[in-house]
Design a protein around this motif. Structure first.
Motif, PDB file in Angstrom:
ATOM      1  N   ARG A 269       0.829  -1.213   0.000  1.00 23.87           N
ATOM      2  CA  ARG A 269       0.000   0.000   0.000  1.00 23.87           C
ATOM      3  C   ARG A 269       0.860   1.259   0.000  1.00 23.87           C
ATOM      4  N   ALA A 273       0.890   4.197  -2.789  1.00 28.07           N
ATOM      5  CA  ALA A 273       0.712   5.602  -2.410  1.00 28.07           C
ATOM      6  C   ALA A 273       1.810   6.478  -3.006  1.00 28.07           C
ATOM      7  N   THR A 276       1.771   7.597  -6.684  1.00 27.89           N
ATOM      8  CA  THR A 276       0.844   8.650  -7.114  1.00 27.89           C
ATOM      9  C   THR A 276       1.404  10.046  -6.859  1.00 27.89           C
ATOM     10  N   LEU A 277       2.590  10.138  -6.252  1.00 32.85           N
ATOM     11  CA  LEU A 277       3.165  11.430  -5.864  1.00 32.85           C
ATOM     12  C   LEU A 277       4.393  11.750  -6.714  1.00 32.85           C
ATOM     13  N   LYS A 367      -5.432   3.368   3.867  1.00 36.83           N
ATOM     14  CA  LYS A 367      -5.459   3.093   2.429  1.00 36.83           C
ATOM     15  C   LYS A 367      -4.367   3.891   1.720  1.00 36.83           C
ATOM     16  N   PRO A 368      -4.009   3.497   0.500  1.00 32.96           N
ATOM     17  CA  PRO A 368      -2.975   4.241  -0.235  1.00 32.96           C
ATOM     18  C   PRO A 368      -3.267   5.728  -0.360  1.00 32.96           C
ATOM     19  N   THR A 369      -4.533   6.103  -0.562  1.00 30.96           N
ATOM     20  CA  THR A 369      -4.853   7.525  -0.685  1.00 30.96           C
ATOM     21  C   THR A 369      -4.554   8.272   0.613  1.00 30.96           C
ATOM     22  N   THR A 370      -4.829   7.643   1.756  1.00 27.35           N
ATOM     23  CA  THR A 370      -4.555   8.276   3.054  1.00 27.35           C
ATOM     24  C   THR A 370      -3.052   8.378   3.297  1.00 27.35           C
ATOM     25  N   ALA A 372      -0.736   8.530   0.970  1.00 25.57           N
ATOM     26  CA  ALA A 372      -0.241   9.556   0.048  1.00 25.57           C
ATOM     27  C   ALA A 372      -0.522  10.960   0.582  1.00 25.57           C
ATOM     28  N   ALA A 373      -1.706  11.157   1.172  1.00 22.85           N
ATOM     29  CA  ALA A 373      -2.042  12.471   1.738  1.00 22.85           C
ATOM     30  C   ALA A 373      -1.121  12.817   2.898  1.00 22.85           C
ATOM     31  N   ARG A 376       2.256  13.794   1.462  1.00 29.10           N
ATOM     32  CA  ARG A 376       2.145  15.112   0.834  1.00 29.10           C
ATOM     33  C   ARG A 376       2.181  16.221   1.883  1.00 29.10           C
TER      34      ARG A 376
END
Length: 421
Positions: A269, A273, A276-277, A367-370, A372-373, A376
């Protein structure tokens, strides 16, 4: 002087303990390390003599199952129970016999003991040999204003919070004390007095050496035998040089546990993530996870191991499980951190990262989106890097201190006040 050092093959706690071994050997002392065969290479590289456990439960090769693995357990009572049964109390008589025999045969002036080997500490106590306990993490004993071990809490600031901490510490003491009977039986065989609580064994050692920086840990009033002696930042001997991902984007280093904690899915995961960055990612899986189980991408490279201490100054952020070794190395390098604790002391370390303002903490189910956030935020909000760089100075200063070796030398050569005057 002659030192006997007992080391538990527990992943991240090994490099800082072997760092002390190296420093003692470099000062010209004779050091024998009692440990499992997988640690022989690291022991000898540190300049010490290796002596293998015989009866004590241990891994005979890196391929052997870990007799202390907690990857199949899900609750603190279960984990405490296994530690009590398999190292702290259950085999305490075996530890006492083997450590005692080694002390006698080596003529050791001091025992330096991993923090969970209480039977060995009792053997030294019975012989009148000074014992120093290594604590390669933040202070792990109950203390005023220190949140209970294994919790994600910050220090309590209200009467209700202090009551909560006292209640949890009381429950934890009862869980640890399930091993009191076998430990006291071991002490009785050594003609030592019984203890009221398991933790009382720590009050009977000459020193507890906390291998971290007080600038990172929460402040408290320390027992008389406890000393903060600074983090030991050596990398393990099994790391290898790696080529960093090409490009100019910020470098994000990822490292999870060097023991097995079912971290494969989390690593995957994290890779998803980072991909995507606009970053370069270097993911180290450690010796228990095959890099083939964690496919990389063009921008995110996955390797078994890398020299974290060497790479960290080039990093913009670190993602880890919150093990003390990774966390304190990143803090010493002034790099902001995203901590995703998997268990053990990792929630405590994550709480200190958050309290210091040098990073963020997520749940292991993130999750990967979390994820990644979170990364970031570390890259986009300069306050994380500013605070990390500010904290790095005192941590590096403590890491360069000779306090640990000085404490151990003073135990071997106690000062004679009468002779000095």
């Amino acid at each position: 002087m002659d030192y006997l050092v007992t080391v538990w093959d527990a992943g991240g706690s090994v490099p800082p303990e072997l760092a002390l071994v190296r420093k003692l050997a470099e000062r010209g002392h004779r050091v024998v390390v009692l440990a499992g065969p997988p640690l022989r290479k690291g022991v000898e590289a540190a300049g010490a003599s290796f002596r293998a456990w015989r009866e004590v439960p241990h891994r005979r090769s890196p391929q052997d199952p870990d007799p202390f693995s907690d990857a199949d357990l899900s609750s603190p009572p279960q984990i405490i129970g296994r530690l009590v049964d398999r190292i702290i109390a259950g085999p305490s008589a075996v530890y006492a016999r083997e450590v005692g025999a080694a002390l006698d045969e080596c003529g050791s002036d001091v025992l330096v003991s991993s923090m969970l080997m209480l039977g060995g500490m009792a053997a030294a106590e019975a012989r009148g040999v000074p014992c120093a306990v290594t604590m390669p993490n933040c202070l792990a004993l109950p203390a005023r204003d220190i949140p209970p071990f294994g919790t994600p809490w910050l220090p309590a600031r209200t009467p209700l919070g202090r009551l909560r901490d006292a209640a949890v510490n009381s429950m934890a003491t009862k869980l640890w004390d399930r091993g009191l009977a076998p430990l006291n039986a071991t002490r009785a065989d050594l003609e030592l007095p019984s203890l009221r609580h398991i933790h009382d064994q720590y009050t009977r050692v000459a020193r507890i050496l906390v291998l971290t920086s007080p600038a990172f840990d929460f402040p408290t009033e320390l027992p008389a035998n406890v000393r903060y002696v600074g983090p030991q930042l050596d990398d393990p001997v099994w790391v290898e040089p790696v080529e960093l991902p090409p490009g100019d984007e910020p470098l994000v280093l990822v490292g999870m546990s060097s023991t097995f904690m079912n971290q494969g899915d989390l690593l995957r995961r994290v890779v998803a993530a980072l991909d995507t960055l606009p970053v370069r990612g270097l993911v180290t899986t450690g010796p228990e996870i095959d890099p083939a189980e964690v496919p990389g991408t063009d921008r995110v490279h996955v390797v078994a191991a890398a020299p974290h201490r060497e790479i960290l100054p080039q990093c913009a952020a670190v993602v880890s499980h919150g093990g003390h070794g990774t966390v304190i190395k990143a803090a010493a390098a002034g790099v902001p951190q995203l901590v995703i604790p998997l268990g053990r002391d990792q929630l405590n370390n994550g709480a200190r990262v958050v309290a210091a303002g040098i990073g963020l903490r997520l749940k292991p189910s993130a999750k990967p989106t979390t994820i990644a956030a979170g990364v970031r935020r570390l890259l986009d909000e300069p306050s994380f890097t500013q605070r990390a760089r500010h904290l790095a100075g005192p941590i590096r200063g403590d890491a360069q201190s000779t306090a640990a070796v000085t404490e151990l030398e003073n135990l071997a050569r106690p000062v004679d006040d009468h002779a000095r005057t």
